[in-house]
Design a protein around this motif. Structure first.
Motif, PDB file in Angstrom:
ATOM      1  N   HIS A  67       0.988  -1.354  -0.036  1.00  0.00           N
ATOM      2  CA  HIS A  67      -0.045  -0.079   0.119  1.00  0.00           C
ATOM      3  C   HIS A  67       0.780   1.406  -0.123  1.00  0.00           C
ATOM      4  CE1 HIS A  67      -3.507  -2.498   0.804  1.00  0.00           C
ATOM      5  NE2 HIS A  67      -2.885  -3.147   1.767  1.00  0.00           N
ATOM      6  N   HIS A  96       1.858  -6.711   7.976  1.00  0.00           N
ATOM      7  CA  HIS A  96       2.186  -5.439   7.634  1.00  0.00           C
ATOM      8  C   HIS A  96       3.212  -4.627   8.493  1.00  0.00           C
ATOM      9  CE1 HIS A  96      -0.421  -5.079   4.315  1.00  0.00           C
ATOM     10  NE2 HIS A  96      -1.526  -5.252   5.228  1.00  0.00           N
ATOM     11  N   ARG A 101       3.093 -13.114   1.976  1.00  0.00           N
ATOM     12  CA  ARG A 101       1.575 -13.018   2.674  1.00  0.00           C
ATOM     13  C   ARG A 101       0.727 -14.181   2.322  1.00  0.00           C
ATOM     14  NH1 ARG A 101      -2.718  -7.637   2.207  1.00  0.00           N
ATOM     15  NH2 ARG A 101      -3.248  -8.152   4.090  1.00  0.00           N
ATOM     16  N   GLU A 122      -5.263 -13.534   7.707  1.00  0.00           N
ATOM     17  CA  GLU A 122      -5.506 -12.781   6.489  1.00  0.00           C
ATOM     18  C   GLU A 122      -4.315 -12.933   5.447  1.00  0.00           C
ATOM     19  OE1 GLU A 122      -5.337  -8.507   6.552  1.00  0.00           O
ATOM     20  OE2 GLU A 122      -7.012  -8.302   5.300  1.00  0.00           O
TER      21      GLU A 122
HETATM   22  O1  LIG Z   1      -3.815  -5.230   2.961  1.00  0.00           O
HETATM   23  C1  LIG Z   1      -4.725  -5.162   3.760  1.00  0.00           C
HETATM   24  O2  LIG Z   1      -4.488  -5.801   4.979  1.00  0.00           O
HETATM   25  C2  LIG Z   1      -6.049  -4.871   3.511  1.00  0.00           C
HETATM   26  O3  LIG Z   1      -6.948  -4.821   4.494  1.00  0.00           O
HETATM   27  C3  LIG Z   1      -6.511  -4.298   2.371  1.00  0.00           C
HETATM   28  O4  LIG Z   1      -7.597  -4.754   1.788  1.00  0.00           O
END
Ligand SMILES: O=C(O)C(=O)CO
Length: 252
Positions: free
Chosen positions: A141, A172, A202, A232
């Motif tokens: 991002h 992240h 990821r 996630e």
């Molecule tokens: O990249 C992420 O963790 C998000 O939640 C973006 O959708």
């Protein structure tokens, strides 16, 4: 059953499993809920005995709370979604700083605080937590402003509401900061939700990547955190097997 309640982020797994199967397998494995799943599936999720653990609070990740011109819109969207969250027993709404777009970290901080203050009382009365997501700006991002724990913690401190916290995404923050366990322990009072994933890539959170999730989960459990940890990641193998493995790894 371990001490940590686990959920899964819909987008990571729904691309390889049919919705009904994903819901059924999540329940069978022991997940307590699912996150960010399409609204038309909410009745099926709830009927299966799972909770909808998070949903997006407003639009959008890149154009968010750090811009004053967005505040009227975001306030409306958040208030509508808080109502929906109450109706569907959804504990947390995810909120975003947005991208810097030339806004300094100090100005973005002040703006984000003011934006959140507009809805904090409504969230408190509803018993719904707004979780400001920490994301990496290095890989996934670029230019996202809430990309360091200290910045996010300062937002929470200044807003001063028990219903405004951080979504600490371990993947992240590993990319941006590392020092995961110490950071979690130091700031747990400001953390309302966690996300996982293996780094780099990821994908699965097993020994194919650099984070050692059992120790991270034990550290979280030792803080008496009573929220959810959401898986996630995008699986590289059979999605159900990866979900099952991730559940086991985090089931401390
Ligand atoms: O990249 C992420 O963790 C998000 O939640 C973006 O959708």
């Amino acid at each position: 059953m371990g001490t940590i309640k686990q959920s899964l982020a819909w987008w990571g797994f729904a691309r390889s499993i049919e919705p009904e199967k994903l819901i059924a397998e999540a329940k069978r494995i022991g997940y307590a809920g699912v996150e960010m799943c399409p609204q038309e599936l909410w009745p099926k999720v709830v009927d299966a005995g799972l909770r909808i653990v998070t949903m997006g609070g407003h639009k959008s990740l890149t154009d968010g709370l750090n811009r004053r011109e967005n505040h009227d819109r975001i306030e409306r969207e958040l208030k509508d979604n808080i109502e929906l969250a109450v109706k569907w027993d959804i504990p947390s709404l995810i909120v975003f700083s947005g991208n810097r777009g030339g806004i300094s970290d100090e100005e973005g901080l002040t703006n984000t605080v003011d934006g959140l203050r507009r809805v904090a009382k409504t969230a408190e009365e509803a018993g719904v937590t707004l979780v400001l997501e920490l994301l990496n700006s290095k890989v996934d991002h670029p230019d996202y402003q809430c990309d360091h724990t200290a910045w996010g913690v300062e937002v929470c401190r200044r807003v001063g509401s028990p219903r405004v916290k951080l979504l600490y995404d371990i993947y992240h923050m590993q990319i941006m900061e590392g020092d995961i366990i110490r950071t979690i322990k130091n700031h747990i009072e400001h953390i309302g939700h966690f996300h996982t994933a293996g780094n780099p890539g990821r994908h699965e959170i097993d020994d194919s990547q650099e984070l050692y999730y059992p120790a991270i989960m034990r550290a979280i459990a030792e803080t008496n955190y009573d929220g959810y940890v959401g898986q996630e990641f995008t699986p590289t193998r059979d999605a159900v097997a990866s979900l099952e493995q991730a559940y086991r790894i985090c089931n401390v």
